[in-house]
Design a protein around this motif. Structure first.
Motif, PDB file in Angstrom:
ATOM      1  N   THR A 114       7.232  18.841   6.743  1.00 55.97           N
ATOM      2  CA  THR A 114       7.264  17.933   5.854  1.00 55.97           C
ATOM      3  C   THR A 114       6.402  16.442   5.055  1.00 55.97           C
ATOM      4  OG1 THR A 114       8.948  17.769   6.226  1.00 55.97           O
ATOM      5  CG2 THR A 114       9.642  16.437   4.742  1.00 55.97           C
ATOM      6  N   PHE A 115       5.886  16.716   4.221  1.00 50.00           N
ATOM      7  CA  PHE A 115       5.074  16.235   3.373  1.00 50.00           C
ATOM      8  C   PHE A 115       5.728  14.771   2.863  1.00 50.00           C
ATOM      9  CE2 PHE A 115       3.210  14.415  -0.302  1.00 50.00           C
ATOM     10  CZ  PHE A 115       2.051  13.784  -0.099  1.00 50.00           C
ATOM     11  N   PHE A 116       4.995  13.228   3.140  1.00 43.34           N
ATOM     12  CA  PHE A 116       5.479  12.292   2.547  1.00 43.34           C
ATOM     13  C   PHE A 116       5.007  11.468   2.484  1.00 43.34           C
ATOM     14  CE2 PHE A 116       8.188  13.308   6.827  1.00 43.34           C
ATOM     15  CZ  PHE A 116       9.644  13.657   6.460  1.00 43.34           C
ATOM     16  N   VAL A 117       4.999  10.366   1.409  1.00 46.27           N
ATOM     17  CA  VAL A 117       4.948   9.377   0.749  1.00 46.27           C
ATOM     18  C   VAL A 117       5.053   7.885   0.738  1.00 46.27           C
ATOM     19  CG1 VAL A 117       3.940   8.081  -1.115  1.00 46.27           C
ATOM     20  CG2 VAL A 117       3.506  10.610  -1.117  1.00 46.27           C
ATOM     21  N   VAL A 118       4.989   7.010   2.004  1.00 44.30           N
ATOM     22  CA  VAL A 118       5.428   5.654   1.936  1.00 44.30           C
ATOM     23  C   VAL A 118       5.157   4.429   1.604  1.00 44.30           C
ATOM     24  CG1 VAL A 118       5.884   4.596   4.257  1.00 44.30           C
ATOM     25  CG2 VAL A 118       6.180   7.026   4.365  1.00 44.30           C
ATOM     26  N   TYR A 119       5.401   3.712   1.121  1.00 42.87           N
ATOM     27  CA  TYR A 119       4.969   2.525   0.334  1.00 42.87           C
ATOM     28  C   TYR A 119       5.251   1.197   1.218  1.00 42.87           C
ATOM     29  CZ  TYR A 119       4.555  -0.996  -4.222  1.00 42.87           C
ATOM     30  OH  TYR A 119       4.070  -1.230  -4.665  1.00 42.87           O
ATOM     31  N   GLY A 120       5.000   0.376   1.538  1.00 44.06           N
ATOM     32  CA  GLY A 120       5.434  -1.038   2.706  1.00 44.06           C
ATOM     33  C   GLY A 120       3.988  -2.040   2.352  1.00 44.06           C
ATOM     34  N   ARG A 121       4.321  -3.023   3.871  1.00 43.52           N
ATOM     35  CA  ARG A 121       2.877  -4.101   3.399  1.00 43.52           C
ATOM     36  C   ARG A 121       2.660  -3.897   4.296  1.00 43.52           C
ATOM     37  NH1 ARG A 121       6.985  -7.088   2.323  1.00 43.52           N
ATOM     38  NH2 ARG A 121       6.483  -7.900  -0.348  1.00 43.52           N
ATOM     39  N   VAL A 122       1.141  -4.434   4.316  1.00 45.93           N
ATOM     40  CA  VAL A 122       1.131  -5.017   5.816  1.00 45.93           C
ATOM     41  C   VAL A 122      -0.156  -5.924   5.487  1.00 45.93           C
ATOM     42  CG1 VAL A 122      -0.519  -2.140   5.468  1.00 45.93           C
ATOM     43  CG2 VAL A 122      -1.868  -3.858   3.746  1.00 45.93           C
ATOM     44  N   THR A 123      -0.739  -6.498   6.178  1.00 47.32           N
ATOM     45  CA  THR A 123      -0.992  -8.038   6.408  1.00 47.32           C
ATOM     46  C   THR A 123      -1.748  -8.103   6.719  1.00 47.32           C
ATOM     47  OG1 THR A 123      -0.645  -7.734   9.080  1.00 47.32           O
ATOM     48  CG2 THR A 123       1.122  -9.076   7.797  1.00 47.32           C
ATOM     49  N   VAL A 163       0.468  -1.284  -0.308  1.00 41.30           N
ATOM     50  CA  VAL A 163      -0.200   0.073   0.307  1.00 41.30           C
ATOM     51  C   VAL A 163       0.464   1.069   0.115  1.00 41.30           C
ATOM     52  CG1 VAL A 163      -1.822  -1.073   0.669  1.00 41.30           C
ATOM     53  CG2 VAL A 163      -0.064   0.019   2.426  1.00 41.30           C
ATOM     54  N   GLN A 164       0.456   2.308  -0.200  1.00 46.19           N
ATOM     55  CA  GLN A 164       1.024   3.429  -0.124  1.00 46.19           C
ATOM     56  C   GLN A 164      -0.098   4.675   0.415  1.00 46.19           C
ATOM     57  OE1 GLN A 164       2.951   5.235  -4.589  1.00 46.19           O
ATOM     58  NE2 GLN A 164       1.446   6.916  -3.914  1.00 46.19           N
ATOM     59  N   GLY A 184      10.966   9.362  11.016  1.00 46.58           N
ATOM     60  CA  GLY A 184       9.554   9.431  11.721  1.00 46.58           C
ATOM     61  C   GLY A 184       9.371   9.256  11.104  1.00 46.58           C
ATOM     62  N   ALA A 185       8.591   9.244   9.681  1.00 48.96           N
ATOM     63  CA  ALA A 185       8.125   8.735   8.991  1.00 48.96           C
ATOM     64  C   ALA A 185       8.372   7.545   8.578  1.00 48.96           C
ATOM     65  CB  ALA A 185       8.245   9.760   7.410  1.00 48.96           C
ATOM     66  N   LEU A 186       9.540   6.797   8.531  1.00 42.58           N
ATOM     67  CA  LEU A 186       9.124   5.849   8.829  1.00 42.58           C
ATOM     68  C   LEU A 186       9.482   4.616  10.491  1.00 42.58           C
ATOM     69  CD1 LEU A 186      12.916   4.834   6.779  1.00 42.58           C
ATOM     70  CD2 LEU A 186      10.860   4.573   5.663  1.00 42.58           C
ATOM     71  N   HIS A 244       8.741   9.447  -1.261  1.00 42.83           N
ATOM     72  CA  HIS A 244       8.852  10.612  -1.066  1.00 42.83           C
ATOM     73  C   HIS A 244       9.177  11.456  -0.593  1.00 42.83           C
ATOM     74  CE1 HIS A 244       7.867  15.163  -3.526  1.00 42.83           C
ATOM     75  NE2 HIS A 244       7.064  15.127  -2.982  1.00 42.83           N
ATOM     76  N   ALA A 245       9.645  12.391  -0.447  1.00 36.85           N
ATOM     77  CA  ALA A 245      10.117  13.606   0.694  1.00 36.85           C
ATOM     78  C   ALA A 245       9.642  14.928   0.377  1.00 36.85           C
ATOM     79  CB  ALA A 245      10.629  12.965   1.923  1.00 36.85           C
ATOM     80  N   LYS A 246       8.697  16.241   0.900  1.00 30.91           N
ATOM     81  CA  LYS A 246       9.215  17.572   0.220  1.00 30.91           C
ATOM     82  C   LYS A 246       8.687  18.465   1.526  1.00 30.91           C
ATOM     83  CE  LYS A 246       6.859  20.647  -3.306  1.00 30.91           C
ATOM     84  NZ  LYS A 246       6.394  20.882  -4.369  1.00 30.91           N
TER      85      LYS A 246
END
Length: 270
Positions: free
Chosen positions: A75-84, A32-33, A49-51, A66-68
């Motif tokens: 700071t604006f973040f886009v994070v990508y990772g796996r959920v169960t 998911v993103q 901190g976002a992680l 993405h970090a801006k």
């Protein structure tokens, strides 16, 4: 994106079931993103901190893609990772349309037969909300998504009060126009302003009108929950994607119910 199917012992999915998992790269991978803003200046610490936040939310092997900087302090973040987590479709409750969708000609004929006069609709954005795109899309003749707005309907009289209308002003104008229905659009949602404004509006109409003659109260906006009609004291809630035909058809349906002395349907009362 979602993949449909039931789960197997290893957590993968098979076709034909009511359980789905998100996927990003391969079917059923759970990727998911998400995006969010942290109130810290952009730095390596901010990205850490976002992680950390993503990991606490259950994203496994999260990545900042993405970090801006948003000014000097955010700071604006886009994070990508796996959920169960899995989605159980058979446990989801939604509000389905429970009335026929009418073409303008059909709605006009129904109104003429039902009322013997034009149906009067008063619309506005209340409180400090100045975003009229939603209410204009429903009311103005130019309409939305290829459909003409309610001004196009020969048997509907539209009174569009525009933006930043106070609740007392709305009630007074509805009384002056002898409104059959009141449409309110709410886009501003900070500190639940849309909910507070809607409750204030519905309470004011109930105080100003006997229950039998109160206008049909309809609210719309991107952040409303369609199942919250009873909590907010309105007859119907419309969310994103609503077209003028949806609103016109509902008004015919609800006014027909009132004329026949019927109670609202379960989802209108819930």
């Amino acid at each position: 994106m979602v993949s449909t199917g039931s789960t197997t012992g290893d957590g993968s999915t098979t076709g034909g079931g009511s359980i789905v998992r998100p996927y990003g790269d391969t079917t059923g991978d759970g990727m998911v993103q998400m995006s969010f803003t942290l109130p810290v200046p952009h730095s390596k610490v901010a990205e850490g901190g976002a992680l950390q936040l993503a990991q606490k939310m259950g994203l496994d092997a999260a990545m900042v893609v993405h970090a801006k900087p948003m000014g000097p302090d955010f700071t604006f973040f886009v994070v990508y990772g796996r959920v169960t987590h899995l989605v159980e479709l058979d446990k989801i409750q939604v509000v389905e349309r429970d009335f026929p969708l009418l073409a303008p000609k059909e709605a006009n004929l129904a109104i003429r037969s039902l009322l013997g006069r034009k149906l009067t609709v008063v619309g506005a954005c209340i409180g400090t909300d100045a975003h009229t795109v939603g209410i204009d899309a429903i009311l103005n003749i130019k309409g939305f998504a290829g459909e003409k707005g309610l001004e196009y309907y020969r048997e509907i009289k539209v009174v569009n009060l525009g933006a930043q209308v106070s609740v007392p002003e709305l009630v007074a104008r509805a009384q002056e126009e002898r409104a059959d229905a009141v449409l309110v659009s709410q886009v501003v949602t900070q500190r639940d302003a849309h909910l507070l404004n809607t409750r204030e509006m519905s309470a004011a109409f109930r105080e100003a009108y006997p229950s039998a003659s109160r206008p049909v109260l309809v609210v719309g906006g991107p952040r409303f929950d369609e199942g919250s009609t009873a909590d907010l004291g309105v007859d119907r809630i419309f969310v994103r994607g609503t077209t003028p035909a949806d609103v016109a058809s509902y008004l015919v349906h609800r006014l027909t119910q009132r004329r026949q002395g019927q109670a609202p349907t379960h989802q209108e009362a819930s």
